[in-house]
Design an enzyme around this catalytic site. Structure first.
Site, PDB file in Angstrom:
ATOM      1  N   GLU A 121       0.843  -1.203   0.000  1.00 34.84           N
ATOM      2  CA  GLU A 121       0.000   0.000   0.000  1.00 34.84           C
ATOM      3  C   GLU A 121       0.874   1.248   0.000  1.00 34.84           C
ATOM      4  O   GLU A 121       2.005   1.204   0.435  1.00 34.84           O
ATOM      5  CB  GLU A 121      -0.875   0.028   1.277  1.00 34.84           C
ATOM      6  CG  GLU A 121      -1.759  -1.188   1.430  1.00 34.84           C
ATOM      7  CD  GLU A 121      -2.533  -1.191   2.754  1.00 34.84           C
ATOM      8  OE1 GLU A 121      -2.494  -0.179   3.489  1.00 34.84           O
ATOM      9  OE2 GLU A 121      -3.165  -2.219   3.036  1.00 34.84           O
ATOM     10  N   LYS A 123       2.199   4.610   1.632  1.00 37.63           N
ATOM     11  CA  LYS A 123       2.221   5.158   2.991  1.00 37.63           C
ATOM     12  C   LYS A 123       1.720   6.591   2.881  1.00 37.63           C
ATOM     13  O   LYS A 123       2.417   7.471   2.384  1.00 37.63           O
ATOM     14  CB  LYS A 123       3.638   5.107   3.568  1.00 37.63           C
ATOM     15  CG  LYS A 123       3.708   5.577   5.006  1.00 37.63           C
ATOM     16  CD  LYS A 123       4.980   5.063   5.676  1.00 37.63           C
ATOM     17  CE  LYS A 123       5.378   5.831   6.915  1.00 37.63           C
ATOM     18  NZ  LYS A 123       4.326   6.177   7.849  1.00 37.63           N
ATOM     19  N   ASP A 125       0.637  10.283   3.686  1.00 36.93           N
ATOM     20  CA  ASP A 125       1.283  11.263   4.554  1.00 36.93           C
ATOM     21  C   ASP A 125       0.224  12.172   5.172  1.00 36.93           C
ATOM     22  O   ASP A 125       0.033  13.308   4.760  1.00 36.93           O
ATOM     23  CB  ASP A 125       2.301  12.070   3.740  1.00 36.93           C
ATOM     24  CG  ASP A 125       3.306  12.750   4.641  1.00 36.93           C
ATOM     25  OD1 ASP A 125       3.270  12.504   5.866  1.00 36.93           O
ATOM     26  OD2 ASP A 125       4.126  13.531   4.121  1.00 36.93           O
ATOM     27  N   TYR A 264      -7.386   1.744   5.930  1.00 35.37           N
ATOM     28  CA  TYR A 264      -6.419   0.687   5.641  1.00 35.37           C
ATOM     29  C   TYR A 264      -6.282  -0.371   6.724  1.00 35.37           C
ATOM     30  O   TYR A 264      -5.444  -1.255   6.614  1.00 35.37           O
ATOM     31  CB  TYR A 264      -5.051   1.270   5.305  1.00 35.37           C
ATOM     32  CG  TYR A 264      -4.503   2.279   6.299  1.00 35.37           C
ATOM     33  CD1 TYR A 264      -4.220   1.926   7.614  1.00 35.37           C
ATOM     34  CD2 TYR A 264      -4.254   3.590   5.897  1.00 35.37           C
ATOM     35  CE1 TYR A 264      -3.712   2.844   8.515  1.00 35.37           C
ATOM     36  CE2 TYR A 264      -3.754   4.517   6.791  1.00 35.37           C
ATOM     37  CZ  TYR A 264      -3.481   4.137   8.095  1.00 35.37           C
ATOM     38  OH  TYR A 264      -2.985   5.055   8.975  1.00 35.37           O
ATOM     39  N   LYS A 357      10.429   4.339   3.382  1.00 34.47           N
ATOM     40  CA  LYS A 357      10.180   5.718   2.955  1.00 34.47           C
ATOM     41  C   LYS A 357      10.733   5.965   1.563  1.00 34.47           C
ATOM     42  O   LYS A 357      11.697   5.331   1.144  1.00 34.47           O
ATOM     43  CB  LYS A 357      10.862   6.663   3.949  1.00 34.47           C
ATOM     44  CG  LYS A 357      10.179   6.658   5.295  1.00 34.47           C
ATOM     45  CD  LYS A 357       9.829   8.069   5.671  1.00 34.47           C
ATOM     46  CE  LYS A 357       9.156   8.112   7.019  1.00 34.47           C
ATOM     47  NZ  LYS A 357       8.698   9.449   7.343  1.00 34.47           N
ATOM     48  N   CYS A 451      11.167  49.277 -10.464  1.00 34.44           N
ATOM     49  CA  CYS A 451      11.352  48.028 -11.195  1.00 34.44           C
ATOM     50  C   CYS A 451      12.851  47.768 -11.365  1.00 34.44           C
ATOM     51  O   CYS A 451      13.569  48.654 -11.841  1.00 34.44           O
ATOM     52  CB  CYS A 451      10.671  48.123 -12.562  1.00 34.44           C
ATOM     53  SG  CYS A 451      11.072  46.732 -13.641  1.00 34.44           S
ATOM     54  N   CYS A 454      13.625  48.174 -15.469  1.00 32.46           N
ATOM     55  CA  CYS A 454      13.506  49.409 -16.254  1.00 32.46           C
ATOM     56  C   CYS A 454      13.500  50.661 -15.383  1.00 32.46           C
ATOM     57  O   CYS A 454      13.519  51.777 -15.897  1.00 32.46           O
ATOM     58  CB  CYS A 454      12.261  49.375 -17.128  1.00 32.46           C
ATOM     59  SG  CYS A 454      10.727  49.563 -16.197  1.00 32.46           S
ATOM     60  N   CYS A 469       5.358  46.586 -11.930  1.00 27.46           N
ATOM     61  CA  CYS A 469       6.146  47.599 -12.613  1.00 27.46           C
ATOM     62  C   CYS A 469       5.176  48.392 -13.474  1.00 27.46           C
ATOM     63  O   CYS A 469       4.353  47.811 -14.191  1.00 27.46           O
ATOM     64  CB  CYS A 469       7.202  46.924 -13.478  1.00 27.46           C
ATOM     65  SG  CYS A 469       7.835  47.999 -14.770  1.00 27.46           S
ATOM     66  N   CYS A 475       9.145  48.475 -20.392  1.00 31.81           N
ATOM     67  CA  CYS A 475      10.030  47.653 -19.565  1.00 31.81           C
ATOM     68  C   CYS A 475      10.485  46.449 -20.372  1.00 31.81           C
ATOM     69  O   CYS A 475       9.671  45.656 -20.833  1.00 31.81           O
ATOM     70  CB  CYS A 475       9.276  47.202 -18.306  1.00 31.81           C
ATOM     71  SG  CYS A 475      10.226  46.072 -17.278  1.00 31.81           S
TER      72      CYS A 475
HETATM   73  S1  IVH Z   1      -1.202   0.280   8.794  1.00 36.03           S
HETATM   74  C1  IVH Z   1      -0.349  -2.050  12.579  1.00 36.03           C
HETATM   75  N1  IVH Z   1      -1.159   1.340   6.416  1.00 36.03           N
HETATM   76  O1  IVH Z   1       1.942   5.008   9.198  1.00 36.03           O
HETATM   77  C2  IVH Z   1      -0.341  -1.229  11.342  1.00 36.03           C
HETATM   78  N2  IVH Z   1      -0.393   2.683   8.227  1.00 36.03           N
HETATM   79  O2  IVH Z   1       3.823   3.884  11.586  1.00 36.03           O
HETATM   80  C3  IVH Z   1      -1.262  -0.087  11.422  1.00 36.03           C
HETATM   81  N3  IVH Z   1       0.281   4.947   7.554  1.00 36.03           N
HETATM   82  O3  IVH Z   1       0.526   5.918  12.159  1.00 36.03           O
HETATM   83  C4  IVH Z   1      -1.051   0.953  10.388  1.00 36.03           C
HETATM   84  N4  IVH Z   1      -0.174   4.726   5.427  1.00 36.03           N
HETATM   85  O4  IVH Z   1      -0.597   6.848  10.163  1.00 36.03           O
HETATM   86  C5  IVH Z   1      -0.879   1.536   7.713  1.00 36.03           C
HETATM   87  N5  IVH Z   1      -1.220   2.143   4.224  1.00 36.03           N
HETATM   88  C6  IVH Z   1      -0.955   2.329   5.539  1.00 36.03           C
HETATM   89  C7  IVH Z   1      -0.459   3.547   6.020  1.00 36.03           C
HETATM   90  C8  IVH Z   1      -0.167   3.691   7.376  1.00 36.03           C
HETATM   91  C9  IVH Z   1       0.271   5.542   6.371  1.00 36.03           C
HETATM   92  C10 IVH Z   1       0.762   5.587   8.788  1.00 36.03           C
HETATM   93  C11 IVH Z   1      -0.187   5.516   9.927  1.00 36.03           C
HETATM   94  C12 IVH Z   1       0.595   5.042  11.107  1.00 36.03           C
HETATM   95  C13 IVH Z   1       1.987   4.991  10.588  1.00 36.03           C
HETATM   96  C14 IVH Z   1       2.604   3.690  11.052  1.00 36.03           C
END
Ligand code: IVH
Length: 714
Positions: A121, A123, A125, A264, A357, A451, A454, A469, A475
Site C-alpha cells: 500500500e 504510505k 502522509d 487501511y 520511505k 522596477c 527598467c 512595474c 520595460c
Molecule cells: S497500517 C499495525 N497502512 O503510518 C499497522 N499505516 O507507523 C497499522 N500509515 O501511524 C497501520 N499509510 O498513520 C498503515 N497504508 C498504511 C499507512 C499507514 C500511512 C501511517 C499511519 C501510522 C503509521 C505507522
C-alpha cells in the site's frame, strides 16, 4: 398517520437520500443528484430537525457542519492500541528483500516454500485516525495520540464528507424503521449486507489533504492576509494543514478545511474477527471497508514475494509526482491474517508489516540571494536563489516567495537556512526558516520602490498583494515575457524562439514589439551571436508557419491580463471574429461564459489602448490570419449527442472545468458508465468506473486526449 410520525419518516428518508448522495459524490466520484438538489434536501432536513430536535440522530448529515466550539479534546482510550510500523531507512526498492527474508525466517519457512502473499500500500502522509462504529453508526473518532490514548475529534471528523456517518448496508436506526422511498433519488441504503457488520467496528486509516485542496486553502489564506486578516495563516504542507484542521477547536472552521480519508486497517471488532464477516486476509478486509463505503486507495495491490513488493515500490515511485496527494513511502503487509497472528509483535510494532520511505520532498538549504523578477504583466515576484538542493526528484535552485507580504511573513533573509519543499509538479516553495541559524544582522526583505529592470515606479494597488512595474512594454523584462508568451506552444507556437534568443533580440534592440518579429530578415538574424545560418532559416520558417493560426491562439497570444487559453477559446467561439471581440463593450463581453466583470474590463481596457490596436493591425498586416468566423460553440458542438463520464483526478483540470468544457462542446456528462457511454475520461486514482469502462469496452482517454478532442484534433 399523525404529523409527528410523518416528520420522523420524512427525516429518515431525507437522511438516507443525503447520506447516499454524499457517498456517491465524495467516495464513488459518481454523483447522481445535482448539488442544488442536495442542498434543498439538506435544508429541508435541517428545518425538520430544528422543529423536532429529537430527530437529529448522530448520523444525520446535518451534523457534518459543527456549530459548537469545542473546549479542548477529551481523551479516548484505544481498546486495541494504535501501533506504529517499523520504518526502514532503505529508500531503494530492494529493501523489500530484507523484509521478505525476515518474515520467512520467523515463520520458519523452508527455502523452497512458495512466495508469500503480501498487500502493498502507499504510505499516506497524513494523520492516523480511529473511527468507531456501533451498529453501523459513527459514534467516535479519535487521533492516535501515544497509541494507547488519543483525542476525541469526532465533531471535526464528521465534517469529512468521505467518511460515512453510517456504513453502507447498515440497518437503519430504531426511529427510522418506517423509512419510505424518497422520489426521485430513492432511499437506497440497505443492500442486505447489514448482517455482516460487526456491532462494534473500529476502522483505521489516514486523514489527509489533497494537494489541490492544500494549494487552494493556502491561496485563500494568502488573499485573506493581503486583505489584512490577522488570524489567517498559510500551512507548510498538506499534512500540517490536515493535522491543524483535525485539531481545530471550532468545528465550523474545521469544516472549511477540505480533508480526505483512506481506510487501511481495523481496530476493535466485536465479536472478534472470526465471528464477524470471516476474513482470512487483509485484502478481504480492504474489500469489506470499500463495501461499507470507505475510500480505499486503488493504488494498493496484492503482491507475491519480494519481487512483487519491489515492482510495487518502483511503480508507485514513478507515479508519486502525479498523485493528487502526498505519500511518503510504501507499506508492506503480510496478507494472511493467520500468518499475521503467528508473527505477532515486537514491542509495539507488528512483525508482519514494514514501511519503506521514499526520498523526502522537503530538504534544508541556504538562501544565497533574493532576486526580484518581472513577469509578463509587470508583476514583481521575489525569488529566493538557493544553494542547489536535490528535493522531490529534481535539483532546485529557485523558490518563489510570491510577494512582499508572503516574503515578510515567512521572514526569509539572505543567508538563512530554509526548508524547501517540492511535491508533485507543484513549484518549489520555501516553507520555513531555521531561525537559530540566522546570520546576525541579516536585513529583512523589502520590495524595491522601482522596477529592477527598467527603473519605472513599482506600485501595489489597494487590496492587491502584488507589486507591479508601471513601465508596461517600455520595460524590457515585460517585453521579453510578452514575446515569449506570444511564441509559446499553445499561443503562436513559434519553434526556436526561446529565452536566450529573446534576450538577444530585445537587448540588441532587433525586436521591440510583437510585429517586429515578422519584420526580421535572414541577414539580421544570422548576424546574431551564436546563430548558425541553419537556425536562422529555421526560425524564419517557424515564423512563417505561425502566421496560419486560429483566433483562439491569437487572442491568447496577445497576453491580455486574465485571458488564459480557456477564456480565449470562449471569446473566439462567442464572437466568431476578432473585430467583434475588439468592438464589444463590457456588457457584451460579460455574456461570454466564465467572463466576469474583472475579465471583461481587462479585455475592454486592452483594446481601448491605441497602441494595442496598432499592434493587432500590424500583426494582421504581417500576414497573420485564421479561418474567419470560427463557428460558435452552439453552432459547432463537435461532441453533440455523445455521453462522457469523468473519473479520477485529471492533472490540470478540475472536475467542474472538465465538465464545463465537455458540455460547451455539446457532450452530456453522466455519473456512471453504461453501454450508452461513448467515452470515459480517466485521471489518477480512477476507480470502479474505469473498471466498468474496460469491462464494457468503452473507450478511455486521459486529459491530453480530452484536449485533443475538444480542439477537434481527436
Ligand atoms: S497500517 C499495525 N497502512 O503510518 C499497522 N499505516 O507507523 C497499522 N500509515 O501511524 C497501520 N499509510 O498513520 C498503515 N497504508 C498504511 C499507512 C499507514 C500511512 C501511517 C499511519 C501510522 C503509521 C505507522
Amino acid at each position: 398517520m399523525n404529523s409527528e410520525a410523518d416528520a420522523s419518516s420524512r427525516a429518515a428518508a431525507l437522511r438516507a437520500a443525503l447520506n447516499r448522495a454524499a457517498h456517491q459524490y465524495y467516495t464513488l466520484d459518481a454523483p447522481e443528484i445535482p448539488d442544488a438538489e442536495y442542498d434543498r434536501l439538506f435544508r429541508e432536513l435541517q428545518a425538520l430537525e430544528a422543529v423536532h430536535p429529537h430527530l437529529a440522530t448522530p448520523d444525520s448529515p446535518t451534523r457534518r457542519v459543527g456549530g459548537r466550539v469545542l473546549e479542548g479534546f477529551a481523551p479516548v482510550r484505544h481498546q486495541v492500541p494504535m501501533l506504529s510500523i517499523r520504518t526502514e531507512t532503505d529508500t531503494t526498492p530492494a529493501g523489500a528483500q530484507a523484509f521478505d527474508a525476515r518474515v520467512r525466517r520467523e515463520l520458519k519457512l523452508p527455502a523452497d516454500a512458495p512466495p508469500l502473499a503480501y498487500v502493498a500500500e502507499p504510505k499516506f502522509d497524513g494523520l492516523a485516525m480511529s473511527l468507531r462504529y456501533e451498529h453501523g453508526v459513527l459514534v467516535q473518532a479519535a487521533t492516535r495520540g501515544d497509541g494507547e490514548t488519543g483525542e476525541d475529534v469526532t465533531q471535526n471528523i464528521r465534517t469529512i464528507r468521505q467518511i460515512p456517518l453510517r456504513l453502507q448496508g447498515a440497518e437503519p436506526q430504531e426511529q427510522e424503521k418506517d423509512e419510505r422511498p424518497l422520489p426521485p433519488a430513492g432511499a437506497g441504503g440497505g443492500e442486505g449486507r447489514g448482517a455482516s457488520i460487526p456491532p462494534v467496528l473500529e476502522v483505521r486509516g489516514e486523514v489527509y489533504m489533497r494537494r489541490d485542496d492544500f494549494e487552494a486553502l493556502n491561496e485563500h489564506m494568502r488573499q485573506r492576509m493581503a486583505a489584512g486578516d490577522k488570524v489567517a495563516k498559510t500551512f507548510v504542507n498538506p499534512r500540517n494543514a490536515a493535522a491543524g484542521a483535525v485539531r481545530q477547536l471550532d468545528p465550523a472552521i474545521a469544516a472549511e478545511r477540505p480533508l480526505s480519508f483512506f481506510a487501511y486497517a481495523l481496530g476493535e471488532v466485536t465479536p472478534a474477527a472470526e465471528g464477524g464477516p470471516g476474513w482470512v486476509s487483509h485484502w478481504q478486509v480492504l474489500h469489506s471497508l470499500r463495501e461499507w463505503g470507505f475510500p480505499v486507495s486503488a493504488l494498493s495491490r496484492q503482491a507475491q514475494g519480494a519481487p512483487g513488493l519491489i515492482a510495487f515500490h518502483e511503480d508507485l515511485a514513478a507515479e508519486r509526482d502525479r498523485l493528487p496527494f502526498d505519500i511518503d513511502g510504501v507499506v508492506y503487509k503480510v496478507d494472511s491474517l493467520a500468518l499475521q497472528r503467528d508473527l505477532g509483535f515486537v514491542t509495539r510494532e507488528p512483525r508482519w508489516a514494514v514501511a519503506h520511505k521514499y526520498p523526502p520532498q522537503e530538504q534544508l538549504t541556504t538562501v544565497e540571494a533574493i532576486d526580484v523578477q518581472v513577469g509578463r504583466t509587470g508583476k514583481l515576484t521575489p525569488v529566493a536563489k538557493l544553494a542547489p538542493v536535490f528535493v522531490g526528484g529534481v535539483t532546485v535552485t529557485n523558490a518563489t516567495l510570491h510577494n512582499e507580504l508572503e516574503a515578510r511573513r515567512k521572514d526569509v533573509r539572505v543567508g538563512d537556512t530554509v526548508i524547501v519543499r517540492r511535491a508533485g509538479d507543484v513549484i518549489p516553495e520555501v516553507v520555513g526558516v531555521l531561525l537559530d541559524k540566522r546570520v546576525p544582522g541579516a536585513p529583512e526583505f523589502s520590495m524595491p520602490a522601482h522596477c529592477p529592470v527598467c527603473g519605472s515606479a513599482a506600485v501595489r494597488e489597494e487590496g492587491e498583494a502584488d507589486h507591479r512595474c508601471t513601465g508596461g512594454l517600455f520595460c524590457s523584462a515585460q517585453r521579453k515575457q510578452a514575446l515569449l508568451h506570444f511564441a509559446s506552444r499553445r499561443a503562436m507556437d513559434i519553434e526556436g524562439l526561446g529565452e536566450k534568443l529573446v534576450d538577444q533580440l530585445v537587448d540588441g534592440k532587433v525586436v521591440n514589439t510583437l510585429p517586429d518579429l515578422y519584420r526580421m530578415g535572414f541577414v539580421s538574424l544570422a548576424a546574431l551571436d551564436r546563430m548558425a545560418d541553419k537556425s536562422a532559416q529555421n526560425l524564419i520558417d517557424a515564423l512563417q508557419k505561425s502566421k496560419h493560426t486560429t483566433l483562439t491562439r491569437f487572442l491568447f497570444a496577445l497576453g491580455i491580463r486574465h485571458v488564459g487559453e480557456a477564456t480565449a477559446k470562449d471569446l473566439a467561439r462567442h464572437f466568431g471574429t476578432l473585430d467583434a471581440v475588439m468592438a464589444a463593450d463590457v456588457d457584451q463581453l460579460a455574456q461570454v461564459p466564465d467572463v466576469g466583470p474583472v475579465v471583461a474590463e481587462s479585455i475592454r481596457t486592452f483594446f481601448a489602448q491605441p497602441h494595442n490596436r496598432e499592434v493587432v493591425e500590424q500583426l494582421r498586416a504581417a500576414g497573420i490570419s485564421w479561418p474567419e468566423g470560427e463557428p460558435s460553440a452552439a453552432a459547432r458542438q463537435p461532441l453533440a449527442g455523445k455521453t462522457f463520464v469523468l473519473t479520477g483526478t485529471l492533472p490540470s483540470l478540475s472536475r467542474d472545468e472538465a465538465k464545463a468544457l465537455l458540455e460547451a462542446a455539446g457532450a452530456k456528462v453522466a455519473g456512471s458508465v453504461s453501454k450508452k457511454t461513448h467515452c470515459v475520461v480517466a485521471g489518477a486514482e480512477a476507480g470502479s468506473k474505469l473498471d466498468k469502462a474496460h469491462e464494457l469496452g468503452v473507450p478511455v482517454i486521459d486529459e491530453a486526449g480530452l484536449r485533443a478532442l475538444l480542439d477537434g484534433e481527436g
